[in-house]
Motif scaffolding. Structure first.
Motif, PDB file in Angstrom:
ATOM      1  N   UNK A  84       0.829  -1.183   0.000  1.00 52.31           N
ATOM      2  CA  UNK A  84       0.000   0.000   0.000  1.00 52.31           C
ATOM      3  C   UNK A  84       0.880   1.255   0.000  1.00 52.31           C
ATOM      4  N   UNK A  85       0.477   2.310  -0.734  1.00 54.83           N
ATOM      5  CA  UNK A  85       1.261   3.537  -0.741  1.00 54.83           C
ATOM      6  C   UNK A  85       1.324   4.139   0.662  1.00 54.83           C
ATOM      7  N   UNK A  86       2.446   4.741   0.990  1.00 53.17           N
ATOM      8  CA  UNK A  86       2.618   5.319   2.307  1.00 53.17           C
ATOM      9  C   UNK A  86       2.166   6.769   2.315  1.00 53.17           C
ATOM     10  N   UNK A  87       1.791   7.256   3.492  1.00 47.36           N
ATOM     11  CA  UNK A  87       1.394   8.650   3.649  1.00 47.36           C
ATOM     12  C   UNK A  87       2.481   9.392   4.393  1.00 47.36           C
ATOM     13  N   UNK A  88       2.585  10.692   4.125  1.00 44.88           N
ATOM     14  CA  UNK A  88       3.576  11.522   4.793  1.00 44.88           C
ATOM     15  C   UNK A  88       2.951  12.290   5.950  1.00 44.88           C
ATOM     16  N   UNK A  89       1.648  12.505   5.926  1.00 45.83           N
ATOM     17  CA  UNK A  89       0.976  13.211   7.009  1.00 45.83           C
ATOM     18  C   UNK A  89      -0.024  12.271   7.659  1.00 45.83           C
ATOM     19  N   UNK A  90      -0.312  12.519   8.929  1.00 47.99           N
ATOM     20  CA  UNK A  90      -1.249  11.687   9.667  1.00 47.99           C
ATOM     21  C   UNK A  90      -2.664  12.237   9.537  1.00 47.99           C
ATOM     22  N   UNK A  91      -3.604  11.468  10.054  1.00 44.88           N
ATOM     23  CA  UNK A  91      -5.008  11.888  10.034  1.00 44.88           C
ATOM     24  C   UNK A  91      -5.184  13.178  10.835  1.00 44.88           C
ATOM     25  N   UNK A  92      -4.514  13.262  11.994  1.00 49.41           N
ATOM     26  CA  UNK A  92      -4.614  14.458  12.829  1.00 49.41           C
ATOM     27  C   UNK A  92      -4.022  15.678  12.127  1.00 49.41           C
ATOM     28  N   UNK A  93      -2.903  15.471  11.422  1.00 49.37           N
ATOM     29  CA  UNK A  93      -2.300  16.586  10.687  1.00 49.37           C
ATOM     30  C   UNK A  93      -3.224  17.072   9.577  1.00 49.37           C
ATOM     31  N   UNK A  94      -3.909  16.153   8.912  1.00 55.54           N
ATOM     32  CA  UNK A  94      -4.851  16.528   7.856  1.00 55.54           C
ATOM     33  C   UNK A  94      -5.976  17.385   8.432  1.00 55.54           C
ATOM     34  N   UNK A 121      -6.565   8.194  -8.542  1.00 56.19           N
ATOM     35  CA  UNK A 121      -5.329   7.478  -8.271  1.00 56.19           C
ATOM     36  C   UNK A 121      -4.426   8.125  -7.246  1.00 56.19           C
ATOM     37  N   UNK A 122      -4.839   9.281  -6.696  1.00 53.46           N
ATOM     38  CA  UNK A 122      -4.037   9.992  -5.686  1.00 53.46           C
ATOM     39  C   UNK A 122      -4.625   9.702  -4.313  1.00 53.46           C
ATOM     40  N   UNK A 123      -3.741   9.340  -3.368  1.00 56.26           N
ATOM     41  CA  UNK A 123      -4.183   9.069  -2.000  1.00 56.26           C
ATOM     42  C   UNK A 123      -4.430  10.396  -1.289  1.00 56.26           C
ATOM     43  N   UNK A 124      -5.648  10.578  -0.764  1.00 64.32           N
ATOM     44  CA  UNK A 124      -6.032  11.848  -0.143  1.00 64.32           C
ATOM     45  C   UNK A 124      -6.736  11.588   1.183  1.00 64.32           C
ATOM     46  N   UNK A 125      -6.817  12.649   1.981  1.00 62.70           N
ATOM     47  CA  UNK A 125      -7.665  12.647   3.171  1.00 62.70           C
ATOM     48  C   UNK A 125      -8.913  13.469   2.869  1.00 62.70           C
ATOM     49  N   UNK A 126     -10.090  12.891   3.094  1.00 59.49           N
ATOM     50  CA  UNK A 126     -11.335  13.646   3.072  1.00 59.49           C
ATOM     51  C   UNK A 126     -11.593  14.118   4.499  1.00 59.49           C
ATOM     52  N   UNK A 127     -11.700  15.422   4.679  1.00 59.74           N
ATOM     53  CA  UNK A 127     -11.907  16.000   6.012  1.00 59.74           C
ATOM     54  C   UNK A 127     -13.221  16.782   6.012  1.00 59.74           C
ATOM     55  N   UNK A 128     -14.015  16.576   7.041  1.00 59.39           N
ATOM     56  CA  UNK A 128     -15.279  17.303   7.179  1.00 59.39           C
ATOM     57  C   UNK A 128     -15.427  17.807   8.614  1.00 59.39           C
TER      58      UNK A 128
END
Length: 238
Positions: A84-94, A121-128
């Motif tokens: 799985x692709x890795x993330x550079x920022x965490x959920x809290x940072x997002x 194809x880009x891994x993103x955080x959806x934040x609401x």
């Protein structure tokens, strides 16, 4: 006597010449260690069985093995190894990136959440999150690798005449609506904005668009109160 001696010497010379023209047949011992024509080489056979180290192979065979290994690695990556692709920022940072962009304190945000997702194809955080004071819901899409805000929008929830009261008073002008919208986009000017008066279920609105620095902003503004009812921003390249 001399004549006989000359004949003997001529005969000896002819025999020597004949002996020089006769092909020499190599012994089987002389060919030891060399493959026969058309037979596979020992290195080639061991190469196929995996018994010959790459460092002991001829340079041409080393190159062939390296090329084959590179192709194998590439194919295994394309077929999916389960990595799985890795993330550079965490959920809290997002979450913090979205709140800072909206200039909202975390203590003022309700129902704040974030989740990983894919967009083209880009891994993103959806934040609401939701702001009760203004009855507004915010939606953000943030690049999980870089923390870049890819797009965002917010809108006033359930903003209807039945809950807010009928529109009354003096309608704001188109120029006033433009200034309300432009105040949200630092650096944008009137040449970057377009809007028009519209009606939505009897509600009078200014619908508009701002395009500035490759970002497209779509919005709607209450034509009487000047409240921004909807606001959305995304790259013009999306």
């Amino acid at each position: 006597m001399k004549k006989g001696l000359m004949i003997s010497m001529m005969a000896f010379g002819a025999a020597a010449m004949l002996a020089g023209c006769t092909p020499t047949i190599a012994s089987s011992a002389g060919n030891a260690g060399y493959p026969q024509q058309g037979a596979p080489s020992q290195t080639g056979s061991l190469l196929q069985s995996g018994q010959v180290p790459v460092s002991d192979m001829p340079s041409v065979e080393q190159a062939a093995v390296a090329e084959n290994q590179a192709a194998t690695n590439q194919n295994s990556g394309n077929t999916g190894s389960g990595q799985q692709p890795t993330t550079q920022i965490s959920e809290e940072q997002a979450k913090q990136i979205a709140l800072e962009h909206a200039q909202i304190k975390e203590s003022d945000a309700a129902f704040l959440w974030a989740k990983l997702d894919y967009d083209d194809g880009v891994l993103v955080y959806d934040v609401e999150f939701y702001i009760a004071e203004t009855n507004t819901e915010y939606d953000y899409e943030i690049d999980a690798a870089t923390g870049t805000v890819r797009s965002f929008d917010y809108d006033a929830e359930n903003y209807t005449p039945f809950q807010q009261g009928a529109q009354s008073g003096q309608q704001i002008t188109e120029q006033e609506a433009k200034q309300i919208a432009l105040a949200k986009v630092s650096g944008a000017t009137e040449r970057d904005i377009r809007l028009h008066l519209d009606y939505d279920d009897g509600w009078v609105l200014y619908e508009g668009k701002i395009i500035y620095q490759n970002i497209e902003y779509d919005f709607s503004i209450d034509a009487y109160s000047g409240t921004i009812l909807e606001w959305e921003a995304e790259s013009v390249f999306d």
